[in-house]
Design a protein around this motif. Sequence first.
Motif, PDB file in Angstrom:
ATOM      1  N   LYS A  32      10.393  -5.358   4.116  1.00 53.63           N
ATOM      2  CA  LYS A  32       9.517  -5.605   5.149  1.00 53.63           C
ATOM      3  C   LYS A  32       8.705  -4.572   5.539  1.00 53.63           C
ATOM      4  O   LYS A  32       7.328  -4.804   5.592  1.00 53.63           O
ATOM      5  N   ILE A  33       9.053  -3.435   5.743  1.00 51.40           N
ATOM      6  CA  ILE A  33       8.558  -2.252   6.356  1.00 51.40           C
ATOM      7  C   ILE A  33       7.376  -2.048   5.110  1.00 51.40           C
ATOM      8  O   ILE A  33       6.354  -1.467   5.284  1.00 51.40           O
ATOM      9  N   PHE A  34       7.858  -2.008   3.823  1.00 56.59           N
ATOM     10  CA  PHE A  34       7.097  -1.710   2.734  1.00 56.59           C
ATOM     11  C   PHE A  34       5.724  -2.392   2.428  1.00 56.59           C
ATOM     12  O   PHE A  34       4.826  -2.102   2.250  1.00 56.59           O
ATOM     13  N   ASN A  35       5.962  -3.608   2.701  1.00 51.47           N
ATOM     14  CA  ASN A  35       5.022  -4.724   2.563  1.00 51.47           C
ATOM     15  C   ASN A  35       4.071  -4.623   3.763  1.00 51.47           C
ATOM     16  O   ASN A  35       2.945  -4.729   3.551  1.00 51.47           O
ATOM     17  N   ASP A  36       4.708  -4.248   4.855  1.00 49.54           N
ATOM     18  CA  ASP A  36       3.681  -4.219   6.168  1.00 49.54           C
ATOM     19  C   ASP A  36       2.712  -2.849   5.721  1.00 49.54           C
ATOM     20  O   ASP A  36       1.508  -2.938   6.084  1.00 49.54           O
ATOM     21  N   LEU A  37       3.262  -1.929   5.231  1.00 49.89           N
ATOM     22  CA  LEU A  37       2.593  -0.603   4.730  1.00 49.89           C
ATOM     23  C   LEU A  37       1.414  -0.787   3.945  1.00 49.89           C
ATOM     24  O   LEU A  37       0.546  -0.396   3.952  1.00 49.89           O
ATOM     25  N   ARG A  38       1.966  -1.664   2.645  1.00 48.14           N
ATOM     26  CA  ARG A  38       1.184  -1.847   1.715  1.00 48.14           C
ATOM     27  C   ARG A  38      -0.307  -2.577   2.459  1.00 48.14           C
ATOM     28  O   ARG A  38      -1.235  -2.511   1.935  1.00 48.14           O
ATOM     29  N   HIS A  39       0.110  -3.607   3.158  1.00 40.56           N
ATOM     30  CA  HIS A  39      -1.102  -4.445   3.752  1.00 40.56           C
ATOM     31  C   HIS A  39      -2.082  -3.365   4.498  1.00 40.56           C
ATOM     32  O   HIS A  39      -3.290  -3.479   4.534  1.00 40.56           O
ATOM     33  N   GLU A  40      -1.483  -2.678   5.291  1.00 41.79           N
ATOM     34  CA  GLU A  40      -2.276  -1.631   6.027  1.00 41.79           C
ATOM     35  C   GLU A  40      -2.915  -0.674   5.153  1.00 41.79           C
ATOM     36  O   GLU A  40      -4.268  -0.642   5.485  1.00 41.79           O
ATOM     37  N   PHE A  41      -2.288  -0.556   4.296  1.00 40.64           N
ATOM     38  CA  PHE A  41      -3.262   0.670   3.049  1.00 40.64           C
ATOM     39  C   PHE A  41      -4.329  -0.211   2.646  1.00 40.64           C
ATOM     40  O   PHE A  41      -5.441   0.367   2.479  1.00 40.64           O
TER      41      PHE A  41
END
Length: 127
Positions: A110-119
């Motif tokens: 979940k955290i990784f996917n949030d970071l990816r979308h933010e990027f």
Amino acid sequence: MKNHINIKYVKNLNNDALRAVEFYIQELNILQERLQEVATDNTAREVQEKVEHFQNQFSIHHEYLNKLKEDIQANDQEIEAELLITGNVISENVAAGHGRLHENYITEEKIFNDLRHEFYRFAAEWM
């Protein structure tokens, strides 16, 4: 008598998590390349601060994913050791360890996917 959990279920979850962790590690390499493109093309302070933020986050996630991969592999070894003893079930202790690992994996995903979308939002603005 202790409760036991079917080993196939746990092994399948571990295999799925290992494949996903490998995918995320590869994706981090791709994101890092894109980040480098943004950094090269944009020297504004605002952009460079965000580049540094993402570099730090990517590094943290890369380290965590590698550790998670090692932990899942260690859990698999524990499962294999139990399998030699019991035949097809694992003890509550090994199952509990697997449960914690699986929760860690779900949280990281979940955290990784949030970071990816933010990027991606950042990259879309500055590429």
